[in-house]
Enzyme design. Structure first.
Site, PDB file in Angstrom:
ATOM      1  N   HIS A   1       0.969  -1.145   0.140  1.00 21.91           N
ATOM      2  CA  HIS A   1      -0.020   0.127  -0.042  1.00 21.91           C
ATOM      3  C   HIS A   1       0.855   1.328   0.110  1.00 21.91           C
ATOM      4  O   HIS A   1       1.282   1.632   1.159  1.00 21.91           O
ATOM      5  CB  HIS A   1      -1.014   0.158   1.400  1.00 21.91           C
TER       6      HIS A   1
ATOM      7  N   HIS B   1       1.606   5.292  -2.011  1.00 16.10           N
ATOM      8  CA  HIS B   1       0.991   6.312  -2.674  1.00 16.10           C
ATOM      9  C   HIS B   1       2.273   7.158  -3.489  1.00 16.10           C
ATOM     10  O   HIS B   1       3.062   7.548  -2.540  1.00 16.10           O
ATOM     11  CB  HIS B   1       0.412   7.458  -1.816  1.00 16.10           C
TER      12      HIS B   1
ATOM     13  N   LYS C   1      -9.328  -0.659  -5.925  1.00 16.26           N
ATOM     14  CA  LYS C   1      -9.225  -0.060  -4.282  1.00 16.26           C
ATOM     15  C   LYS C   1     -10.496   0.760  -4.215  1.00 16.26           C
ATOM     16  O   LYS C   1     -11.104   1.533  -5.135  1.00 16.26           O
ATOM     17  CB  LYS C   1      -8.088   0.869  -4.339  1.00 16.26           C
TER      18      LYS C   1
ATOM     19  N   HIS D   1     -10.637   1.051   1.714  1.00 13.75           N
ATOM     20  CA  HIS D   1     -10.372   1.941   2.954  1.00 13.75           C
ATOM     21  C   HIS D   1     -11.667   1.927   3.557  1.00 13.75           C
ATOM     22  O   HIS D   1     -12.757   2.209   3.401  1.00 13.75           O
ATOM     23  CB  HIS D   1     -10.218   3.262   2.272  1.00 13.75           C
TER      24      HIS D   1
ATOM     25  N   HIS E   1      -4.878  -0.515   5.918  1.00 10.26           N
ATOM     26  CA  HIS E   1      -4.202   0.275   6.968  1.00 10.26           C
ATOM     27  C   HIS E   1      -5.385   0.356   8.103  1.00 10.26           C
ATOM     28  O   HIS E   1      -5.503   1.218   8.634  1.00 10.26           O
ATOM     29  CB  HIS E   1      -3.921   1.614   6.768  1.00 10.26           C
TER      30      HIS E   1
ATOM     31  N   ASP F   1       1.365   2.694   3.364  1.00 12.47           N
ATOM     32  CA  ASP F   1       0.250   4.013   3.234  1.00 12.47           C
ATOM     33  C   ASP F   1       1.194   5.367   3.253  1.00 12.47           C
ATOM     34  O   ASP F   1       0.787   6.303   3.705  1.00 12.47           O
ATOM     35  CB  ASP F   1      -0.680   3.970   4.429  1.00 12.47           C
TER      36      ASP F   1
HETATM   37  C1  NCD Z   1      -3.715   8.968   1.939  1.00  5.85           C
HETATM   38  C2  NCD Z   1      -3.113   9.960   0.653  1.00  5.85           C
HETATM   39  O1  NCD Z   1      -2.545  11.104   1.033  1.00  5.85           O
HETATM   40  O2  NCD Z   1      -3.510   9.449  -0.351  1.00  5.85           O
HETATM   41  N1  NCD Z   1      -3.646   9.768   2.929  1.00  5.85           N
HETATM   42  C3  NCD Z   1      -3.716   9.219   4.234  1.00  5.85           C
HETATM   43  O3  NCD Z   1      -3.996   9.950   5.238  1.00  5.85           O
HETATM   44  N2  NCD Z   1      -3.467   7.867   4.397  1.00  5.85           N
HETATM   45  C4  NCD Z   1      -5.024   8.174   1.282  1.00  5.85           C
HETATM   46  C5  NCD Z   1      -5.390   7.217   2.078  1.00  5.85           C
HETATM   47  O4  NCD Z   1      -4.883   5.966   1.813  1.00  5.85           O
HETATM   48  O5  NCD Z   1      -6.169   7.133   2.863  1.00  5.85           O
HETATM   49 ZN    ZN Z   2      -3.428   4.948   1.508  1.00  2.89          ZN
END
Ligand code: NCD
Ligand code: ZN
Length: 344
Positions: free
Chosen positions: A13, A15, A99, A136, A174, A247
């Site tokens: 996971h 970003h 997702k 999520h 998460h 995450d």
């Molecule tokens: C994530 C993001 O910034 O893309 N932010 C977070 O607080 N985890 C999005 C997510 O996974 O919820």
């Molecule tokens: Zn995330």
């Protein structure tokens, strides 16, 4: 000096964002992990296999010379996802999952699913082709307390969903509460969960006592210490239903240190060391390899990695800030603090 060697881990996971951000995020992740699930919440989101393939090419362009990194792609579930897109995921060499963000739940989730019952025709296909649904897991109703949103999702959305689709492969992303950990434990092998380093190492006191610390703010939000304790127990238990998903989510310093600060912690550069710190503090460092390098690959039906990495028990200070985009900075998770593990 204590050292441990493990099969190279994967991040299930992450970003990475897009454009110039990839210059920061891809090398940070690729120096630790062999593979990463690349979350699709771009603006606009990654909605089809064709878009995911194009995004993967943009990521690959930033993989440093001589480094092997295999981005695993995910589609963003919307109210308009076509049921026949799921067979395309099944047939794709690079896309592994879809997702689901409840609309409005987190960063860039406005195009998410407004009501899960509206998309059952797509979920049928997911169950049929055994394509994982990544969740999520928070409800979004404005009257539900932010600390209760994950628990309410289990009761109101996930339980009915699993009753309807008992063989659906699900990753509850998460997880942050003992209720989510117990929920996952009670299901069959088709339900698993990722756990972040911040939810293993910290609780809401770290974020709120002595002043608000925006760099600990992520969604789902850090909970009380008893939840942190349960997450540590299940992560270090050797149970294959729980595996690594950082995450890691970059936001520029200005966007976090703001009257309305963004949600997301950036852990990518030192993620495996942060997990080592958490497992070691729990006296379970020997359980790190299963969590970080075996169980996620097994769940996704992908081969385990074959090369190894070594971690040494030696102090390292997390950088106070990192360059981001043209002229901005990221304050990484636990910036300026010292941890006891370092990847060699
Ligand atoms: C994530 C993001 O910034 O893309 N932010 C977070 O607080 N985890 C999005 C997510 O996974 O919820
Ligand atoms: Zn995330």
């Amino acid at each position: 000096m204590k050292t441990i060697t493990l099969l190279q881990p994967d991040d299930w996971h992450a970003h990475l964002r897009d454009g110039l951000a990839l210059k920061r995020t891809v090398p940070d992740l690729a120096k630790q992990f062999a593979r990463a699930i690349c979350m699709p919440n771009l603006v606009p989101p990654v909605k089809t296999v064709a878009e995911a393939e194009a995004y993967r090419e943009r990521i690959m362009a930033h993989v440093p010379e001589g480094v092997a990194f295999d981005p695993r792609m995910v589609l963003y579930f919307t109210d308009h996802t076509a049921p026949d897109e799921i067979k395309k995921i099944k047939d794709s060499a690079h896309v592994n999952a879809i997702k689901l963000y409840p609309a409005g739940a987190t960063t860039n989730s406005d195009n998410g699913v407004s009501d899960i019952r509206k998309v059952y025709a797509v979920i049928e296909q997911l169950e049929k082709y055994q394509v994982p649904l990544l969740l999520h897991g928070e409800v979004t109703h404005s009257h539900v307390d932010i600390f209760d949103r994950e628990k309410r999702f289990l009761d109101e959305v996930l339980s009915p969903l699993l009753k309807q689709f008992p063989d659906l492969k699900i990753v509850l992303e998460h997880i942050t509460t003992k209720e989510a950990a117990h929920f996952v434990l009670e299901q069959d092998r088709n339900v698993a969960a990722t756990i972040t380093p911040q939810h293993l190492l910290f609780n809401r006191n770290d974020m709120l006592v002595g002043g608000i610390k925006p760099h600990f703010y992520c969604l789902p939000i850090l909970k009380r210490q008893t939840h942190q304790q349960t997450l540590l127990e299940v992560a270090t238990s050797g149970n294959p239903k729980f595996f690594l998903g950082t995450d890691s989510a970059p936001h520029a310093q200005d966007a976090k240190e703001n009257a309305c600060g963004c949600a997301g912690c950036y852990s990518a550069p030192t993620a495996i060391e942060l997990y080592a710190q958490a497992f070691d503090q729990a006296g379970k460092i020997e359980r790190l390899e299963g969590f970080a390098s075996h169980f996620g690959a097994d769940f996704y039906g992908l081969a385990r990695n074959t090369n190894t990495i070594t971690l040494v028990q030696e102090e390292q200070t997390i950088p106070a800030q990192l360059d981001y985009l043209d002229d901005q900075q990221i304050i990484p998770l636990y910036a300026g603090k010292t941890i006891q593990w370092r990847k060699v």
